[in-house]
Design an enzyme around this catalytic site. Structure first.
Site, PDB file in Angstrom:
ATOM      1  N   GLU A  14      44.001  43.225  14.748  1.00  7.78           N
ATOM      2  CA  GLU A  14      42.556  43.130  14.866  1.00  7.78           C
ATOM      3  C   GLU A  14      42.088  41.680  14.674  1.00  7.78           C
ATOM      4  OE1 GLU A  14      41.255  44.475  11.174  1.00  7.78           O
ATOM      5  OE2 GLU A  14      39.187  44.717  11.765  1.00  7.78           O
ATOM      6  N   ASP A 201      44.280  58.338   8.032  1.00  8.40           N
ATOM      7  CA  ASP A 201      45.048  59.421   7.396  1.00  8.40           C
ATOM      8  C   ASP A 201      44.092  60.267   6.561  1.00  8.40           C
ATOM      9  OD1 ASP A 201      45.649  56.692   5.661  1.00  8.40           O
ATOM     10  OD2 ASP A 201      45.123  58.391   4.419  1.00  8.40           O
TER      11      ASP A 201
HETATM   12  N1  ADE Z   1      43.779  52.940   3.533  1.00  9.15           N
HETATM   13  C1  ADE Z   1      44.129  53.786   4.523  1.00  9.15           C
HETATM   14  N2  ADE Z   1      44.501  54.974   4.027  1.00  9.15           N
HETATM   15  C2  ADE Z   1      44.386  54.884   2.689  1.00  9.15           C
HETATM   16  C3  ADE Z   1      44.644  55.769   1.623  1.00  9.15           C
HETATM   17  N3  ADE Z   1      45.101  57.000   1.855  1.00  9.15           N
HETATM   18  N4  ADE Z   1      44.439  55.341   0.361  1.00  9.15           N
HETATM   19  C4  ADE Z   1      43.993  54.092   0.129  1.00  9.15           C
HETATM   20  N5  ADE Z   1      43.739  53.197   1.095  1.00  9.15           N
HETATM   21  C5  ADE Z   1      43.927  53.582   2.372  1.00  9.15           C
END
Ligand code: ADE
Length: 233
Positions: A14, A201
């Site tokens: 990015e 996620d």
């Molecule tokens: N950045 C992306 N996913 C994350 C997560 N599960 N916990 C902390 N920072 C993140």
């Protein structure tokens, strides 16, 4: 007043895309941090990759304030979703940001409250949120945008128990590791702040697997959006 926008990205791809798109570009190093100063779509910007975690985030904002006189800070990156309606690929714009790992309960402070700080949640700029929302509609029309609280801490959340605990105490839309520290630094310096996070996620047992798959797509979405924003700032 002439605006100078600090842009802090988390992802190499990015930041690379935005550096490529810059004009009148200058690379400047302070200590171990590299900054790129120039114009993006005609707007004065300073760009950097800050590394992971709250300290990296806050000190990079402070360096941008002190060395470059930024008036606004935009942070982009990925985050884990804490809300079942928010899926991988969606974007969250932070309306405020809190620390989920700040705790001085023994002294009578609410969980998350920075002792002696006059606010609990660090504010972000409504004006920048509006510009970001419009930019997203234009460049990523298929991406859903949510607005709400972001929680930050020095912890990658990848289990249900910790996830549920953060939701219980703070009711955020997503969790990441830098946003609140940048909003905190912006608040102390009286500058505007925007946090844009693409969901990579679900901050649960599958988080480690989903994260790398989505990161590239997130970088493209965020870079496109920030570039479009610079035309309207
Ligand atoms: N950045 C992306 N996913 C994350 C997560 N599960 N916990 C902390 N920072 C993140």
């Amino acid at each position: 007043m002439n605006k100078i926008i600090g842009i802090i990205g988390a992802m190499d791809l990015e930041v690379e895309k935005l550096i490529e798109a810059m004009e009148q570009k200058e690379e400047i190093t302070f200590g171990k941090r590299k900054f790129y100063k120039g114009k993006l779509e005609g707007t004065d910007v300073v760009l950097a990759r800050c590394g992971v975690g709250k300290v990296n985030a806050a000190l990079t904002v402070q360096m941008m304030v002190d060395k470059f006189g930024i008036t606004d800070i935009i942070n982009t990156g990925v985050a884990g979703s804490l809300n079942e309606k928010i899926d991988i690929g969606d974007i969250v714009l932070a309306t405020n940001a809190v620390y989920h790992d700040m705790e001085a309960i023994a002294f009578g402070y609410e969980r998350g409250q920075v002792p002696q700080m006059d606010v609990f949640e660090f504010p972000t700029s409504k004006e920048l949120i509006d510009i970001a929302e419009e930019a997203c509609k234009k460049v990523n029309p298929d991406v859903k945008v949510f607005k709400g609280r972001v929680a930050s801490g020095d912890q990658f959340i990848a289990d249900k128990e910790t996830k549920n605990c953060i939701v219980k105490y703070f009711s955020p839309l997503c969790v990441e590791m830098e946003g609140a520290a940048m909003a905190h630094a912006a608040y102390v310096n009286n500058i505007n702040c925007l946090i844009i996070r693409a969901i990579s996620d679900k901050a649960d047992d599958s988080a480690e697997m989903d994260y790398p798959t989505f990161e590239k797509k997130a970088a493209v979405h965020c870079a496109g959006m920030v570039r479009e924003m610079m035309k309207h700032i």
